[in-house]
Design an enzyme around this catalytic site. Structure first.
Site, short mmCIF file in Angstrom:
data_model
loop_
_atom_site.label_atom_id
_atom_site.label_comp_id
_atom_site.label_asym_id
_atom_site.label_seq_id
_atom_site.Cartn_x
_atom_site.Cartn_y
_atom_site.Cartn_z
N GLU A 11 -29.54 -19.54 18.48
CA GLU A 11 -29.10 -20.47 17.43
C GLU A 11 -30.20 -21.48 17.11
O GLU A 11 -30.46 -21.78 15.93
CB GLU A 11 -27.82 -21.19 17.86
CG GLU A 11 -27.31 -22.16 16.81
CD GLU A 11 -26.12 -22.97 17.26
OE1 GLU A 11 -25.99 -24.11 16.80
OE2 GLU A 11 -25.33 -22.45 18.09
N SER A 44 -16.66 -16.61 23.65
CA SER A 44 -16.99 -15.23 23.33
C SER A 44 -16.37 -14.23 24.30
O SER A 44 -16.72 -13.05 24.28
CB SER A 44 -18.52 -15.05 23.30
OG SER A 44 -19.11 -15.56 24.48
#
Length: 680
Positions: free
Chosen positions: A139, A279
């Protein structure tokens, strides 16, 4: 204290406390669904740059279905399908993909995409960008790539203390979305102390799911001897959750899957807290709970720290397949296509305006950004949906050789205008109602007032916040009129009526709140104006007018007024008796702000105690606790539920003989039920 939502308390046994929320966030769920839908549409293989999300179990299951995970877009065969992961990518990656003519599908989490847009804006304003996060995380690599020449990465508090920048530099900061909230606050505080004038989003970039899961871990740590965090070691948010538990003084272990559960961890442990990263799929939690039960931990409770209702839509063309017969599927597809075009029209306009005014001064773009954040935060999109439904029910066409392209464009413009008109109303409503939250996040006036106070600016923080929100609402109204400026004459007349009725209804709403006099007939008229006409009747009529079907006006008015009144009554019930975590706004706000709603007016007409509490308050003040209790005891809730049933029946009956396109009588009947019996 644990809230027991699911409880298998068998005799004896030790205890497991499950955190709620846990597991998949909206961005992860969206990314996985994108890969699954791409496989269904394009067939195997499809290529995914990096892990779609950081979880080994998820990656293995997708590999079994034909997904191929690669480290770089340069490994993907020319012209093949390439999916960008949820963590986002740099402009260079996009350029590489374009050079190879890859069929790109972007699964970047919308919250990460928001950070990218902020980075672009700060770079455009020639500010030095401090990017708080882990340099080796995908990210951060993607966000850094937006403006590498203007960006410096800070990973921890010590680096923040040592950071050396030129004196007087214009400095802003952004953060990785999966950081520890507490660490982020510490780092940002150091930066603010060292660099006066530092601007940034506060801790807002740390995503809602990371914050919720970290708060849930803190709650578990207080109740547990051991906290197990299920997820992969390369998942940043999962690792942060382990750290949060340990910082709270409770032993914690990262658990990739049930096979890694070491029974020795449980020595002397009476209560095990179990949660999972954003996740991690729920099946991994189920397997761990089952294993713990076999080891004697048979009592299971759930500790609820937040309720999540966020849903992110998939990219255009990857929507889930329609169900039902061919006509139903075609109607679903047409409505979805038009609604997607509405969203794109709004986003294109607001992004262009952000760039336009941001180029003048970053502060000039603040109200535009406020509108963009509000419309991007979700919401029901009721008014655009009813406008599109009116168009399609009236026989309006979408696509194909016989489609009326001008009508298509007009209904998209009208529906987009309706959503921005609603954004204007919400921004102003929140000021009028003094509401602190909207859709689960601080309202614009509350956020801007807090910013004013935090920065120590001159003047009154409340007035500043309200001023920004009012201007943002005015601007949204202006944009709505810009989008609808080209509507044909009959449709433009409907648009004019719609806006006027909404504003007059708002005026009467605040007048009743000021006078605090129950008036069921006037309260009902307000409900009809603000909900019946503004939310349902006029949008339906607008869509039908664009399709050239003015003959449906009477049927749509009868349907819309009845369904709209049911919608408003449900809104009143949710405010009085609903769950603020589900609705995304505070419960009891109407009572606390002296709003004599239709529900209150009906209750006062049938119950003397409710009427007394409304009219006899000293200096016009109410006792919210006593009034809420009286409302509950009055039985008005049951009466209103019966009234809602009657209104839904009336709405459906209004369409019984209306000449609508195939399947639309049933669909609109179902939509009336949806708005009347919703839970948020």
């Amino acid at each position: 204290m644990a809230t027991t939502l699911e409880n298998t308390q068998q005799a004896g046994g030790k205890k497991v406390i499950l955190a709620e929320p846990r597991g998949f966030c909206a961005g992860v769920r969206r990314a996985i669904e994108i890969v699954e839908r791409a496989l269904e549409i394009h067939g195997a293989p499809v290529y995914v740059r990096k892990q779609i999300v950081h979880n080994e179990y998820v990656v293995r299951r997708l590999e079994e279905r034909g997904a191929r995970f690669v480290d770089s877009e340069t490994e993907v065969p020319d012209g093949a399908v390439c999916i960008f992961s949820a963590h986002g990518v740099s402009p260079q990656v996009r350029s590489n993909a374009a050079a190879r003519q890859l069929d790109v599908i972007d699964a970047t989490c919308p919250l990460v995409a928001k950070v990218h847009q902020e980075a672009i804006r700060f770079a455009r304003d020639e500010r030095t960008l401090i990017l708080v996060g882990h340099a080796d995380h995908e990210e951060i690599e993607g966000t850094y790539g937006e403006a590498p020449e203007r960006t410096v990465i800070v990973e921890n508090a010590e680096e923040a203390r040592r950071l050396d920048l030129p004196a007087g530099a214009a400095v802003s900061y952004l953060t990785q979305t999966t950081l520890s909230v507490d660490d982020t606050i510490e780092i940002v505080s150091i930066l603010q102390e060292r660099f006066p004038g530092l601007t940034g989003p506060g801790t807002d970039d740390v995503c809602y799911a990371s914050q919720n899961r970290q708060n849930g871990v803190k709650a578990l740590a207080e109740l547990s001897d051991l906290v197990l965090v299920i997820g992969s070691a390369n998942s940043s948010n999962t690792v942060r959750m382990v750290e949060v538990a340990r910082d709270a003084g409770t032993r914690s272990e990262l658990l990739p899957d049930v096979d890694h559960l070491d029974p020795r961890w449980l020595a002397g442990v009476g209560t095990v807290g179990v949660t999972s990263g954003a996740s991690a799929p729920e099946i991994l939690v189920d397997q761990v709970v089952e294993r713990l039960a076999s080891l004697g931990y048979t009592d299971v409770e759930t500790e609820v720290s937040a309720v999540e209702t966020v849903v992110f839509r998939p990219p255009l063309g990857l929507e889930p397949p329609a169900r039902g017969d061919a006509a139903e599927a075609a109607a679903d597809a047409a409505a979805a296509e038009l609604l997607a075009r509405v969203t794109a029209r709004i986003e294109d306009l607001l992004n262009a305006e952000c760039s336009r005014w941001g180029a003048v001064d970053a502060r000039a773009a603040v109200p535009v950004e406020a509108i963009l954040e509000l419309v991007s935060a979700g919401g029901k999109r009721l008014r655009p949906t009813f406008c599109i439904s009116g168009y399609l029910a009236a026989g309006g066409t979408v696509g194909g050789p016989d489609a009326d392209k001008a009508a298509e464009d007009a209904v998209v413009a009208a529906a987009a205008g309706l959503e921005l008109l609603h954004a204007s109303a919400l921004l102003h409503d929140d000021v009028l109602d003094n509401s602190p939250t909207r859709r689960g996040v601080p309202t614009v006036h509350a956020k801007q007032a807090a910013l004013h106070a935090a920065r120590g600016w001159t003047g009154e923080a409340r007035r500043y916040g309200e001023g920004v929100a009012i201007l943002a609402g005015d601007l949204a109204f202006s944009y709505a009129n810009r989008l609808t400026g080209g509507l044909p004459g009959p449709a433009m007349e409907i648009w004019s009526h719609l806006g006027t009725e909404m504003l007059i209804g708002q005026q009467l709403d605040i007048a009743l709140a000021a006078e605090a006099v129950p008036d069921p007939e006037l309260a009902r008229w307000i409900a009809v104006c603000k909900s019946g006409r503004y939310t349902i009747h006029r949008p339906l009529e607008l869509g039908a007018s664009i399709a050239g079907r003015s003959d449906l006006e009477a049927a749509f008015e009868a349907y819309g007024v009845a369904a709209g009144e049911a919608f408003q009554l449900r809104d009143d019930l949710l405010d009085a008796f609903g769950d603020s975590a589900a609705t995304g706004k505070p419960a009891g706000l109407d009572v606390s702000e002296h709003k004599v709603t239709l529900l209150l007016s009906l209750a006062a007409a049938r119950d003397a105690e409710v009427a007394r509490l409304i009219t006899d308050g000293e200096d016009g003040s109410w006792d919210p606790v006593a009034l809420s209790a009286a409302l509950l005891a009055s039985g008005v809730r049951q009466d209103v539920e019966r009234q809602i049933d009657q209104l839904v029946t009336a709405a459906r009956a209004a369409l019984a003989s209306a000449p609508l396109a195939e399947g639309w009588q049933r669909r609109l009947g179902a939509m009336a039920a949806q708005v009347a019996y919703r839970d948020r």
